[in-house]
Design a protein around this motif. Structure first.
Motif: not given
Length: 268
Positions: A145-150, A181-196
């Motif tokens: 479909a020419g779409i990237r998933i994260v 085709t597959v990437g990471v959704l980098f959520d800054v809030y979750h990253a900070q809570v997880d381990r900074g």
């Protein structure tokens, strides 16, 4: 909305699930456009026909930058996605196909494939193997479909049973399946809570980052209401090769338009 950091510009998209809740959903498109946004994201478009959302986007001059795969009904094992749930393969596949159909109509280049909750009775290794196989199938469909998933990891404080353990695990899955085709959704809030160590982790994962979302911590409000040094974070993103959108997935502590004063502080 484009704002200038000390290292260059970044593009912000309004998240219409979290922002402009002062007005009904269909009015949020015009409200976002009036604030200067040119892109929007929201998790679930499925409550409306895709053609209706396309109409709302066109009327307000907005781009749809991301949607999620569907979540299961309240109280179900797939309420936060089906990818990690053994025995939910058909629901998962139907959801992916629906998401890709909506994304095609809306012109959304990125779909977040929700991992979901690992059932308490499931063997961790079995659930993870099931997840990787599901992501492999989703990647095949998205590629055509020419779409990237994260893939997004949710911090364990907010959701202890969420399937993906960390952004680093998401990156490993993307690498194993198909990093084009597959990437990471980098959520800054979750990253900070997880381990900074947000900037350091972003720099390591940047080649695989397919979308970024922001909110402050604690409280998940707009930048400037918590502990995250967003001047530095956004400048580092601007200095990287990431050219996508940054979704404002935060709950304003007051009126949405008043809370946008943070964008002017960053630009200044």
């Amino acid at each position: 909305m484009i704002i200038e950091t000390t290292a260059g510009p970044v593009r912000l998209a309004a998240n219409l699930k979290w922002m402009y809740t002062e007005v009904p959903f269909e009015e949020r498109f015009d409200a976002a456009a009036a604030s200067g946004f040119t892109g929007v994201e929201f998790a679930s478009p499925y409550e409306l026909p895709a053609e209706r959302i396309r109409e709302l986007l066109d009327q307000s001059g907005l781009e749809q930058v991301l949607i999620n795969t569907p979540a299961g009904p309240a109280g179900s094992a797939t309420i936060m996605g089906a990818a990690f749930v053994p025995g939910a393969r058909e629901e998962f596949r139907a959801g992916v196909l629906s998401a890709l159909e909506y994304a095609t109509v809306l012109g959304a280049p990125v779909v977040h494939v929700m991992a979901g909750l690992r059932p308490a009775a499931a063997e961790p290794e079995l659930a993870f193997a099931n997840y990787v196989a599901n992501i492999g199938w989703a990647a095949e469909q998205a590629r055509g479909a020419g779409i990237r998933i994260v893939l997004e990891a949710i911090n364990k404080r907010d959701q202890p049973r969420y399937g993906l353990e960390s952004m680093e695990t998401a990156a490993a899955v993307a690498e194993a399946v198909d990093p084009a085709t597959v990437g990471v959704l980098f959520d800054v809030y979750h990253a900070q809570v997880d381990r900074g160590n947000v900037i350091e982790r972003f720099e390591r994962l940047a080649p695989l980052v397919g979308h970024i979302q922001i909110a402050d911590n604690p409280g998940r409000g707009e930048p400037g209401t918590g502990e995250i040094a967003y001047e530095g974070v956004l400048a580092r993103i601007a200095a990287s090769d990431y050219a996508g959108w940054i979704g404002c997935e935060y709950g304003p502590i007051g009126r949405t338009d008043e809370g946008l004063a943070w964008t002017k502080r960053i630009s200044a």
